[in-house]
Design a protein around this motif. Structure first.
Motif, PDB file in Angstrom:
ATOM      1  N   VAL A 157       1.125  -1.721  -0.024  1.00 34.34           N
ATOM      2  CA  VAL A 157       0.166  -0.051   0.144  1.00 34.34           C
ATOM      3  C   VAL A 157       0.237   1.101   0.530  1.00 34.34           C
ATOM      4  N   VAL A 158       0.335   2.598  -0.478  1.00 38.73           N
ATOM      5  CA  VAL A 158       1.214   4.032  -0.037  1.00 38.73           C
ATOM      6  C   VAL A 158      -0.169   4.934   0.419  1.00 38.73           C
ATOM      7  N   GLU A 159      -0.321   4.829   1.164  1.00 40.45           N
ATOM      8  CA  GLU A 159      -1.673   5.726   2.151  1.00 40.45           C
ATOM      9  C   GLU A 159      -1.071   7.564   1.461  1.00 40.45           C
ATOM     10  N   LEU A 160      -1.651   8.532   1.429  1.00 39.68           N
ATOM     11  CA  LEU A 160      -1.313   9.378   1.460  1.00 39.68           C
ATOM     12  C   LEU A 160      -2.266  10.517   2.038  1.00 39.68           C
ATOM     13  N   GLY A 161      -2.029  11.051   3.354  1.00 40.35           N
ATOM     14  CA  GLY A 161      -2.926  12.066   4.053  1.00 40.35           C
ATOM     15  C   GLY A 161      -2.341  12.889   3.946  1.00 40.35           C
ATOM     16  N   ALA A 162      -4.022  14.017   4.159  1.00 41.38           N
ATOM     17  CA  ALA A 162      -4.040  15.646   3.864  1.00 41.38           C
ATOM     18  C   ALA A 162      -4.200  15.982   5.017  1.00 41.38           C
ATOM     19  N   VAL A 163      -3.619  15.075   6.251  1.00 38.04           N
ATOM     20  CA  VAL A 163      -3.041  15.185   7.976  1.00 38.04           C
ATOM     21  C   VAL A 163      -1.961  14.307   8.058  1.00 38.04           C
ATOM     22  N   GLN A 164      -1.151  14.935   9.381  1.00 37.77           N
ATOM     23  CA  GLN A 164       0.026  14.495   9.733  1.00 37.77           C
ATOM     24  C   GLN A 164      -0.522  12.744  10.241  1.00 37.77           C
ATOM     25  N   LEU A 165       0.107  10.946   9.478  1.00 36.97           N
ATOM     26  CA  LEU A 165       0.042   9.903   9.946  1.00 36.97           C
ATOM     27  C   LEU A 165       0.432   9.700  10.537  1.00 36.97           C
ATOM     28  N   GLY A 166       0.199   9.070  11.218  1.00 31.39           N
ATOM     29  CA  GLY A 166       1.285   8.052  12.435  1.00 31.39           C
ATOM     30  C   GLY A 166       1.579   7.557  13.577  1.00 31.39           C
ATOM     31  N   LYS A 167       1.071   6.223  13.251  1.00 30.48           N
ATOM     32  CA  LYS A 167       0.468   5.283  14.938  1.00 30.48           C
ATOM     33  C   LYS A 167       1.040   6.147  15.779  1.00 30.48           C
ATOM     34  N   GLY A 168       2.740   6.267  15.061  1.00 32.16           N
ATOM     35  CA  GLY A 168       2.846   6.222  17.044  1.00 32.16           C
ATOM     36  C   GLY A 168       2.203   7.636  18.082  1.00 32.16           C
ATOM     37  N   GLY A 169       2.049   8.686  16.826  1.00 32.52           N
ATOM     38  CA  GLY A 169       1.515   9.492  18.032  1.00 32.52           C
ATOM     39  C   GLY A 169       0.050   9.564  18.096  1.00 32.52           C
ATOM     40  N   GLY A 170      -0.529   8.143  17.626  1.00 27.65           N
ATOM     41  CA  GLY A 170      -2.047   7.867  18.060  1.00 27.65           C
ATOM     42  C   GLY A 170      -1.683   7.097  19.394  1.00 27.65           C
ATOM     43  N   VAL A 171      -0.346   6.401  19.682  1.00 33.65           N
ATOM     44  CA  VAL A 171      -0.888   5.495  20.793  1.00 33.65           C
ATOM     45  C   VAL A 171      -0.374   6.807  21.466  1.00 33.65           C
ATOM     46  N   ARG A 172       0.500   7.838  21.776  1.00 31.46           N
ATOM     47  CA  ARG A 172       1.071   9.183  22.250  1.00 31.46           C
ATOM     48  C   ARG A 172      -0.468   9.483  22.764  1.00 31.46           C
ATOM     49  N   ARG A 173      -1.047   9.994  22.085  1.00 30.46           N
ATOM     50  CA  ARG A 173      -2.763  10.748  21.960  1.00 30.46           C
ATOM     51  C   ARG A 173      -3.161   9.821  22.666  1.00 30.46           C
ATOM     52  N   LEU A 174      -3.206   8.273  22.873  1.00 26.59           N
ATOM     53  CA  LEU A 174      -4.633   7.707  23.455  1.00 26.59           C
ATOM     54  C   LEU A 174      -4.611   7.661  24.571  1.00 26.59           C
ATOM     55  N   ARG A 175      -2.859   7.053  25.232  1.00 25.37           N
ATOM     56  CA  ARG A 175      -2.239   7.139  26.261  1.00 25.37           C
ATOM     57  C   ARG A 175      -2.168   8.508  27.406  1.00 25.37           C
ATOM     58  N   GLU A 176      -2.143   9.222  26.543  1.00 19.21           N
ATOM     59  CA  GLU A 176      -2.428  11.265  26.887  1.00 19.21           C
ATOM     60  C   GLU A 176      -3.953  10.827  27.631  1.00 19.21           C
ATOM     61  N   ALA A 177      -5.295  10.518  26.273  1.00 14.08           N
ATOM     62  CA  ALA A 177      -6.222  10.547  26.821  1.00 14.08           C
ATOM     63  C   ALA A 177      -6.479  10.122  28.087  1.00 14.08           C
ATOM     64  N   LEU A 178      -6.580   8.152  27.969  1.00 12.18           N
ATOM     65  CA  LEU A 178      -6.551   7.403  29.357  1.00 12.18           C
ATOM     66  C   LEU A 178      -6.264   7.922  30.612  1.00 12.18           C
ATOM     67  N   SER A 179      -5.095   7.971  30.500  1.00 12.78           N
ATOM     68  CA  SER A 179      -4.805   8.660  31.352  1.00 12.78           C
ATOM     69  C   SER A 179      -4.895   9.909  31.873  1.00 12.78           C
ATOM     70  N   ALA A 180      -5.556  11.018  31.520  1.00  7.49           N
ATOM     71  CA  ALA A 180      -6.341  12.155  32.027  1.00  7.49           C
ATOM     72  C   ALA A 180      -7.954  12.012  32.766  1.00  7.49           C
ATOM     73  N   ALA A 181      -7.904  10.635  31.651  1.00  9.16           N
ATOM     74  CA  ALA A 181      -9.482  10.352  32.310  1.00  9.16           C
ATOM     75  C   ALA A 181      -9.390   9.644  33.442  1.00  9.16           C
ATOM     76  N   GLY A 182      -8.385   8.586  33.674  1.00  5.52           N
ATOM     77  CA  GLY A 182      -8.940   7.066  34.176  1.00  5.52           C
ATOM     78  C   GLY A 182      -7.380   7.223  35.418  1.00  5.52           C
ATOM     79  N   GLY A 183      -6.212   8.761  35.582  1.00  4.11           N
ATOM     80  CA  GLY A 183      -5.026   8.316  36.096  1.00  4.11           C
ATOM     81  C   GLY A 183      -4.121   7.224  35.402  1.00  4.11           C
ATOM     82  N   PRO A 184      -2.895   7.459  35.749  1.00  6.45           N
ATOM     83  CA  PRO A 184      -1.985   7.010  34.810  1.00  6.45           C
ATOM     84  C   PRO A 184      -1.578   5.968  34.636  1.00  6.45           C
ATOM     85  N   VAL A 185      -1.346   5.774  32.776  1.00  6.02           N
ATOM     86  CA  VAL A 185      -1.336   4.224  32.496  1.00  6.02           C
ATOM     87  C   VAL A 185       0.342   4.278  32.074  1.00  6.02           C
TER      88      VAL A 185
END
Length: 286
Positions: A198-226
């Motif tokens: 596959v070749v994926e072309l995004g109109a926004v920044q793509l990356g699973k690393g950023g997705g995992v970081r944001r998820l970790r932050e969201a979960l930590s903010a909602a229910g305590g540190p991961v």
């Protein structure tokens, strides 16, 4: 940091692991430490990790053993599926247990954001007019690349357009890939990812690393540190997530299958992932 578990002498990153052998001893020991850390997040790619790779993406399903292990694991642990698939597509194929968070579009969409003000209704931030126009152009130019090339097709996602070449002859796939990267992939403002067939072309920044970081932050903010994250992936697009995590801080990174990787550990196949998840569910249930 040591090379990936399963690498033979002198093999280093990129050596293959034998499928079906179960988690290597070093990985088992790390899973035991990880399971004892209190609140942790288990984040997994779907295709090639929970589900074997298939020619028709819509037919992909998690192995029954993996599905059963996830059902047990989510009762004690934060669990997420992190995929390049669009969120609705991921949900339809993965059929996850209740409580599993979905992150789609290479980190650009999250089920936590569905229905939130300012989102696009599909779990992602709304595109600007300029980004929407760019996305339309990307789809049209990839359509032009695919036209007349048997086995090549284009998929539209909310934030990106994707050229698929898995079903094409190898020389056709190589030509289409090169044209996509050199043409629309080189336009200003485009974020290009090259994965397996596959070749994926995004109109926004793509990356699973950023997705995992944001998820970790969201979960930590909602229910305590991961306290730590385990991430398992099989594709070159998963390397971004491996790089975003810190084994020295207790994070666990697992490459599924062969190929060079920054992950600390390696298993051979989705069958081995099922065994890994079953072990982790046992450890977390104690």
């Amino acid at each position: 940091m040591s090379g990936p578990t399963g690498a033979g002498p002198g093999a280093g990153p990129g050596s293959d692991a034998e499928p079906g052998a179960g988690p290597p001893a070093e990985l088992v020991a790390e899973l035991e430490r990880f399971a004892a850390r209190g609140r942790v997040l288990v984040a997994l790619d779907f295709d090639g990790v929970l589900a074997p790779i298939v020619d028709e993406p819509s037919a992909a399903r998690a192995l029954p053993a993996s599905a059963a292990a996830l059902e047990r694991l989510v009762a004690t642990t934060d669990v997420a599926l992190v995929s390049g698939r669009a969120l609705d597509d991921l949900r339809a194929c993965a059929q996850p247990p209740a409580g599993v968070v979905l992150v789609g579009g290479h980190g650009t969409q999250s089920s936590l954001d569905e229905g939130v003000d300012g989102a696009d209704g599909a779990g992602g931030a709304a595109l600007s007019a300029e980004q929407a126009a760019l996305l339309e152009r990307l789809g049209a130019e990839l359509d032009a690349v695919a036209t007349g090339r048997e086995g090549v097709h284009v998929e539209r996602k909310p934030m990106s357009a994707v050229l698929h070449t898995r079903r094409a002859a190898r020389e056709v796939a190589a030509e289409a890939t090169a044209l996509a990267l050199a043409g629309p992939g080189a336009l200003p403002g485009v974020h290009a990812l090259r994965g397996k067939e596959v070749v994926e072309l995004g109109a926004v920044q793509l990356g699973k690393g950023g997705g995992v970081r944001r998820l970790r932050e969201a979960l930590s903010a909602a229910g305590g540190p991961v306290g730590a994250v385990l991430f398992a992936g099989d594709d070159v697009t998963d390397e971004d997530a491996f790089a975003a995590l810190s084994p020295d801080a207790g994070d666990v990174t697992v490459k599924v299958g062969g190929g060079p990787t920054a992950a600390r550990h390696r298993v051979g196949s989705p069958r081995d992932v099922a065994a890994l998840l079953a072990l982790l569910a046992d450890l977390r249930g104690r």
